[in-house]
Design a protein around this motif. Structure first.
Motif, short mmCIF file in Angstrom:
data_model
loop_
_atom_site.label_atom_id
_atom_site.label_comp_id
_atom_site.label_asym_id
_atom_site.label_seq_id
_atom_site.Cartn_x
_atom_site.Cartn_y
_atom_site.Cartn_z
N ASN A 1 0.86 -1.19 0.00
CA ASN A 1 0.00 0.00 0.00
C ASN A 1 0.89 1.24 0.00
O ASN A 1 1.25 1.77 1.05
CB ASN A 1 -0.92 -0.04 1.23
N THR A 2 1.29 1.67 -1.21
CA THR A 2 2.17 2.82 -1.33
C THR A 2 1.77 3.65 -2.53
O THR A 2 0.89 3.27 -3.31
CB THR A 2 3.65 2.37 -1.45
N ASN A 3 2.40 4.79 -2.70
CA ASN A 3 2.10 5.68 -3.82
C ASN A 3 3.01 5.33 -5.00
O ASN A 3 4.23 5.35 -4.87
CB ASN A 3 2.31 7.14 -3.38
N PHE A 4 2.41 5.02 -6.15
CA PHE A 4 3.20 4.56 -7.29
C PHE A 4 4.13 5.65 -7.83
O PHE A 4 5.26 5.37 -8.24
CB PHE A 4 2.28 4.05 -8.41
N ASP A 5 3.68 6.88 -7.82
CA ASP A 5 4.54 7.98 -8.28
C ASP A 5 5.77 8.13 -7.39
O ASP A 5 6.89 8.35 -7.87
CB ASP A 5 3.76 9.30 -8.31
N HIS A 6 5.56 7.99 -6.08
CA HIS A 6 6.69 8.04 -5.15
C HIS A 6 7.64 6.88 -5.42
O HIS A 6 8.87 7.04 -5.41
CB HIS A 6 6.21 7.98 -3.71
N LEU A 7 7.07 5.73 -5.67
CA LEU A 7 7.86 4.52 -5.91
C LEU A 7 8.77 4.70 -7.13
O LEU A 7 9.96 4.38 -7.09
CB LEU A 7 6.93 3.32 -6.10
N THR A 8 8.22 5.21 -8.22
CA THR A 8 9.02 5.39 -9.43
C THR A 8 10.12 6.44 -9.22
O THR A 8 11.24 6.29 -9.73
CB THR A 8 8.14 5.79 -10.62
N LYS A 9 9.82 7.47 -8.44
CA LYS A 9 10.83 8.50 -8.16
C LYS A 9 11.97 7.94 -7.31
O LYS A 9 13.15 8.26 -7.52
CB LYS A 9 10.19 9.69 -7.46
N TRP A 10 11.63 7.09 -6.34
CA TRP A 10 12.67 6.47 -5.50
C TRP A 10 13.58 5.59 -6.35
O TRP A 10 14.80 5.60 -6.20
CB TRP A 10 12.04 5.67 -4.37
N CYS A 11 12.96 4.81 -7.23
CA CYS A 11 13.74 3.93 -8.10
C CYS A 11 14.65 4.75 -9.03
O CYS A 11 15.81 4.39 -9.26
CB CYS A 11 12.82 3.03 -8.93
N GLU A 12 14.13 5.84 -9.56
CA GLU A 12 14.92 6.70 -10.43
C GLU A 12 16.10 7.32 -9.66
O GLU A 12 17.19 7.51 -10.20
CB GLU A 12 14.05 7.79 -11.03
N GLU A 13 15.87 7.61 -8.37
CA GLU A 13 16.91 8.22 -7.55
C GLU A 13 17.99 7.22 -7.18
O GLU A 13 19.20 7.54 -7.22
CB GLU A 13 16.28 8.79 -6.28
N TYR A 14 17.60 5.99 -6.83
CA TYR A 14 18.55 5.04 -6.25
C TYR A 14 19.16 4.06 -7.25
O TYR A 14 20.29 3.62 -7.08
CB TYR A 14 17.89 4.26 -5.11
N PHE A 15 18.42 3.68 -8.28
CA PHE A 15 18.93 2.68 -9.22
C PHE A 15 19.71 3.37 -10.35
O PHE A 15 19.30 3.39 -11.50
CB PHE A 15 17.79 1.83 -9.78
#
Length: 408
Positions: free
Chosen positions: A191-205
Motif C-alpha cells: 500500500n504505497t504511492n506509485f509515483d513516489h515509488l518510481t521517483k525512488w527507483c529513479e533516484e537510487y537505481f
C-alpha cells in the motif's frame, strides 16, 4: 490484476501491485543466474548473491543487516539457474528504505576480500552439507546428465575447486557484466504511492556501468538430448531414483498443459497418481513426486522416489506402467475437470501468501512483460482436452526418451 508498471530511461522496469496491508513486500529480479557463468566462474552467481550482504560503498555488512532488522523487517535473496533475486519485507512506512537498500546492494557492492574469504567457507560448508542429502543432490546430478557439458547442468552452489580460486575481481567482473538495470525488474506489493515509488527507483537505481546498459544477454541452448541410464554408488540407505526427460520451455504453448499433467501424475496432492499407486496401494515409498522445470529455452521433467533396494525393480515398473497408461488411455473428462479445479485451487492458495505473490510478480514481468491473473489461467485450463494431455504424454513419457538415474 490491477497492477501498474513503469520503465525508467536506463531500462529498469518497475511493477507494482496494490494491496491493502501494513506490510510491503518488494525486491528485484535480475536476469542473471548460474547458467550465465563463464567456464571458470562456476558458482560465481551464487557467491555474488551471498556477497551482496557484505558491504557497499556506503554500508558495511553490519549496517546492511541492521538497516531492516532494526525496524522489524526482513531481507533475503536466492539464486537460480536464470535469476538472482533480492527481496525484503517491512511495514509500509519503510518502503523507501527497502528500495534504497536493495539498489545499493545490487549496484554498489564492493565485495571486500576479507568478507569474501569468510563467506567462501560458508559456501564450501553448504556444498558439503548438500552432498549429505541425496534426495536433493540427485536432482543436480540429473540436470548434469540431461544438460551434459552445458551451464544448465552445473550445480548452482558451484565447484569447490573453482570457488577456492575466486577473488573480488572475479565476482566484480561477473556482477559488472550481468547486473544491469535493463536486465532487472523491481517488484512491489503493498500500500504505497506509485509515483513516489518510481521517483525512488529513479533516484537510487543509478548504475555506474553505463557503457554496458545496452548489452544483450546471450545464452546458448543445450545440445541435442540423448537418453541414458546411470547408476552412482552413494552408499545410501535407500535407492534414490529419477526417471525423466527434456521438456517444454517457458514460452511453449504446452507449458500450462504440462503443469497440469505433472500435477496429476505426481503433484503435492495426496491423490496424485503416483502417490496413490506407490504409497497408498503398495506401501513401497514415503515420497513419490513429479517435477516440471521450464527455462527460457528448454526445460526438464522427472519422477523422483526413494525405496528399499528389494523394491527397486517393482517401483520402476509401476512408474513406467503409470506413464504408459496416460499415453494409452485419455483421462476421462469428469476426472480432468476435478484435476483442473485442484490446480486452480493450489495456485489460488499460493497467491494468498504475499511473499509468493511478490516473487512471482517479479519473475512474470521479467519473462512475459505482464502478470497473468487467475481468470486468464482458468480460461486457458478450461480449453485443455484429454487428447491434448495424451499427445504431450506420448512425447514426454516416451520410454525411449527417458533417462534414469539411480543412487545406491
Amino acid at each position: 490484476m490491477n497492477y501498474q508498471t513503469h520503465t525508467l530511461p536506463n531500462g529498469l522496469r518497475i511493477i507494482y501491485l496494490p494491496k491493502k496491508s501494513e506490510v510491503t513486500f518488494c525486491g528485484i529480479t535480475i536476469n542473471a543466474g548460474s547458467r550465465d557463468e563463464n567456464r571458470d566462474e562456476e558458482g560465481c552467481a551464487h557467491f555474488a548473491e551471498h556477497l551482496l550482504f557484505k558491504g557497499t560503498r556506503k554500508k558495511n555488512a553490519r549496517q546492511i543487516i541492521n538497516r531492516l532488522e532494526d525496524i522489524g523487517g526482513e531481507l533475503n535473496a536466492y539464486t537460480s539457474k536464470e535469476e538472482t533475486v533480492v527481496y525484503a519485507a517491512a511495514t509500509k512506512k519503510y518502503t523507501r528504505r527497502m528500495i534504497e537498500l536493495i539498489a545499493d546492494m545490487t549496484l554498489h557492492s564492493i565485495f571486500p576480500q576479507k568478507e569474501l574469504e569468510k563467506e567462501r567457507e560458508v559456501i564450501l560448508d553448504e556444498i558439503a552439507s548438500y552432498h549429505d542429502n541425496p534426495s536433493e543432490l540427485i536432482f543436480d546430478d540429473f540436470e548434469e546428465m540431461i544438460f551434459k557439458d552445458h551451464p544448465l547442468g552445473h550445480n548452482i552452489l558451484g565447484n569447490s575447486k573453482l570457488l577456492k580460486k575466486m577473488n573480488s575481481e572475479t565476482i566484480n567482473n561477473f556482477v559488472k557484466r550481468c547486473y544491469q538495470p535493463h536486465q532487472m525488474v523491481v517488484f512491489v506489493v503493498g500500500n504505497t504511492n506509485f509515483d513516489h515509488l518510481t521517483k525512488w527507483c529513479e533516484e537510487y537505481f543509478v548504475s555506474e556501468n553505463s557503457e554496458n546498459e545496452t548489452n544483450i544477454l546471450k545464452r546458448n541452448s543445450p545440445e541435442v538430448y540423448r537418453a541414458e541410464r546411470t547408476k552412482l554408488k552413494k552408499r545410501t540407505h535407500q535407492i534414490h531414483n529419477i526417471i525423466g526427460n527434456r521438456c517444454f520451455d517457458l514460452y511453449h504453448p504446452n507449458r500450462l498443459s504440462m503443469y497440469l499433467l505433472n500435477n496429476i501424475l505426481g503433484g503435492p496432492g495426496m491423490n496424485s497418481l503416483l502417490n496413490l499407486s506407490l504409497r497408498e496401494k503398495y506401501g513401497l515409498v514415503y515420497t513419490a513426486e513429479s517435477n516440471y522445470q521450464p527455462f527460457t529455452d528448454c526445460g526438464w521433467w522427472c519422477v523422483y522416489y526413494a525405496c528399499d533396494e528389494k523394491n527397486d525393480e517393482k517401483c520402476e515398473h509401476l512408474v513406467l506402467e503409470q506413464l504408459q497408461k496416460i499415453i494409452d488411455q485419455p483421462i476421462p473428462e469428469n476426472k480432468l475437470y476435478k484435476y483442473k479445479q485442484q490446480l486452480i485451487g493450489q495456485m489460488t492458495v499460493s497467491r494468498e501468501n504475499t511473499e509468493n505473490l511478490a516473487l512471482s510478480l517479479g519473475k512474470s514481468y521479467l519473462r512475459f512483460g505482464k502478470m497473468e491473473d487467475m481468470e486468464t489461467m482458468k480460461k486457458q485450463l478450461e480449453i485443455i482436452q484429454p487428447k491434448d494431455l495424451q499427445e504431450i504424454a506420448r512425447v514426454i513419457f516416451n520410454v525411449e526418451k527417458l533417462s534414469v538415474l539411480k543412487y545406491y
